[in-house]
Enzyme design. Structure first.
Site, mmCIF file in Angstrom:
data_model
loop_
_atom_site.group_PDB
_atom_site.id
_atom_site.type_symbol
_atom_site.label_atom_id
_atom_site.label_comp_id
_atom_site.label_asym_id
_atom_site.label_seq_id
_atom_site.Cartn_x
_atom_site.Cartn_y
_atom_site.Cartn_z
ATOM 1 N N LYS A 52 6.331 -6.220 -1.584
ATOM 2 C CA LYS A 52 5.302 -6.107 -0.545
ATOM 3 C C LYS A 52 4.026 -6.830 -0.978
ATOM 4 O O LYS A 52 3.400 -7.545 -0.189
ATOM 5 C CB LYS A 52 5.029 -4.631 -0.230
ATOM 6 C CG LYS A 52 6.195 -3.969 0.506
ATOM 7 C CD LYS A 52 6.102 -2.456 0.564
ATOM 8 C CE LYS A 52 7.393 -1.852 1.138
ATOM 9 N NZ LYS A 52 7.425 -0.389 1.105
ATOM 10 N N GLN A 96 4.148 4.546 -1.365
ATOM 11 C CA GLN A 96 5.577 4.267 -1.540
ATOM 12 C C GLN A 96 6.361 5.571 -1.757
ATOM 13 O O GLN A 96 6.007 6.377 -2.611
ATOM 14 C CB GLN A 96 5.783 3.311 -2.728
ATOM 15 C CG GLN A 96 7.219 2.882 -2.935
ATOM 16 C CD GLN A 96 7.778 2.061 -1.770
ATOM 17 O OE1 GLN A 96 7.125 1.165 -1.245
ATOM 18 N NE2 GLN A 96 9.002 2.381 -1.347
ATOM 19 N N ASP A 119 2.619 1.938 7.933
ATOM 20 C CA ASP A 119 4.035 2.311 7.845
ATOM 21 C C ASP A 119 4.486 2.982 9.146
ATOM 22 O O ASP A 119 5.673 3.133 9.390
ATOM 23 C CB ASP A 119 4.249 3.300 6.687
ATOM 24 C CG ASP A 119 4.875 2.640 5.459
ATOM 25 O OD1 ASP A 119 5.546 1.598 5.628
ATOM 26 O OD2 ASP A 119 4.694 3.173 4.353
#
Ligand code: NAD
Length: 292
Positions: A52, A96, A119
């Site tokens: 990412k 994460q 997200d």
């Protein structure tokens, strides 16, 4: 059989984002900025976060990586989230997953400002998604929609079967495929670990989206000819044939089913790269402050 090439498609999307960013900057705007919090030293999480960060650099974003020890307390983690929430230079924040067992995942998700939740996991954004309002769509389901769109796959009126009901993939996917949009307008069946006669259901799928995390679970006898298969699963297994010492397997027995499919995603190189591209897209959207 046509391979749904997530690597190529995500590169196309990254090129589009990069040219938009360079235009933004040329017009005196600021670079979009994504922050990630990574806890502990889980190898898979490390790989995903590094990918990412690398993708941010490729498209001209700024990125910040906050690394925390596995022993971090929930209060300390929430304090880190809050620092990023109030930092006006940062447009998007991801934490994460998975988190250590002593941390309440939902508390952390809810602590992220919905306007920075790129997200798309915050209850506010999930609610907006369900109501078909503009929002950050969860990155993996959004990546799947984008693949269906860019490969001109007809979804309207089709029977879409989703395997797996996680908050981040299966459940939102089932909502998105049923919405009155394109892609969408499917008749959706959401299946999970308590579903009876799974094979009978999957055999009626025009579009089968598989996200259960069991390597090569879907076999040729479970699908009909002409099916479209989206394989979300990623299982790392040891391998002495690769430099890294491990290889990735999907939830679908690719070799066994591929000749029955009209379209199928490979693993790796299918859904995974699309997830990252959609995260970048959400961050760009946030930096333009279009939603909140
Ligand atoms: P999860 O691990 O949270 O949940 C698994 C789901 O599968 C559950 O809802 C469970 O009910 C269902 N399930 C388990 N056994 C089943 C069975 N025998 N029959 C039917 N359903 C069954 O799911 P997740 O977090 O969505 O992850 C699923 C897979 O997708 C994992 O391999 C994960 O690594 C992968 N993943 C990939 C990406 C990507 O970008 N490619 C993103 C997220 C997750």
């Amino acid at each position: 059989m046509i391979l749904l090439d997530g690597k190529k498609t995500s590169n196309d999307i990254k090129d589009e984002i990069a040219s938009e960013v360079s235009q933004l900057v040329a017009n005196g705007g600021k670079k979009p900025h994504l922050a990630a919090i990574l806890i502990g030293d889980n190898g898979a999480s490390e790989t995903y976060v590094n990918a990412k960060v690398k993708a941010c650099l490729e498209v001209g974003f700024s990125s910040t990586l906050v690394r925390l020890d596995t022993s971090v307390t929930q209060e300390q983690l929430l304090a880190e989230v809050e620092k990023i929430n109030i930092n006006s230079d940062i447009d998007g924040l991801i934490v994460q997953l998975p988190l250590p067992f002593h941390i309440d995942e939902m508390k952390v998700t809810e602590s992220i400002l919905p306007s920075k939740d790129v997200d798309g996991f915050h209850p506010t954004n999930i609610g907006k998604m369900a109501l078909n309002l503009p929002t950050y769509l969860p990155a993996t389901p959004a990546g799947i929609l984008e693949l269906l769109l860019r490969y001109n796959i007809e979804t309207s009126g089709k029977h879409c079967v989703v395997i797996g009901r996680s908050h981040i993939v299966g459940s939102p996917m089932s909502i998105l495929m049923a919405r009155n949009t394109n892609p969408g307008n499917c008749t959706v069946t959401l299946t999970h670990s308590r579903t009876k006669n799974l094979n009978e259901i999957t055999k009626t799928a025009d579009i089968l989206i598989v996200a259960l995390g069991k390597a090569e679970f879907v076999t040729a006898n479970m699908v009909k000819d002409g099916v479209v298969i989206i394989d979300v699963g990623i299982t790392r297994i040891k391998s002495d044939k690769t430099k890294s010492g491990w290889k990735l397997l999907g939830d679908v027995d690719f070799k066994g089913v591929k000749n029955k499919c009209n379209f199928i995603t490979p693993v790796p190189g299918g859904v995974g790269p699309m997830t990252i591209a959609m995260l970048l897209k959400n961050t760009l959207l946030s930096s333009k402050s279009n939603l909140y």
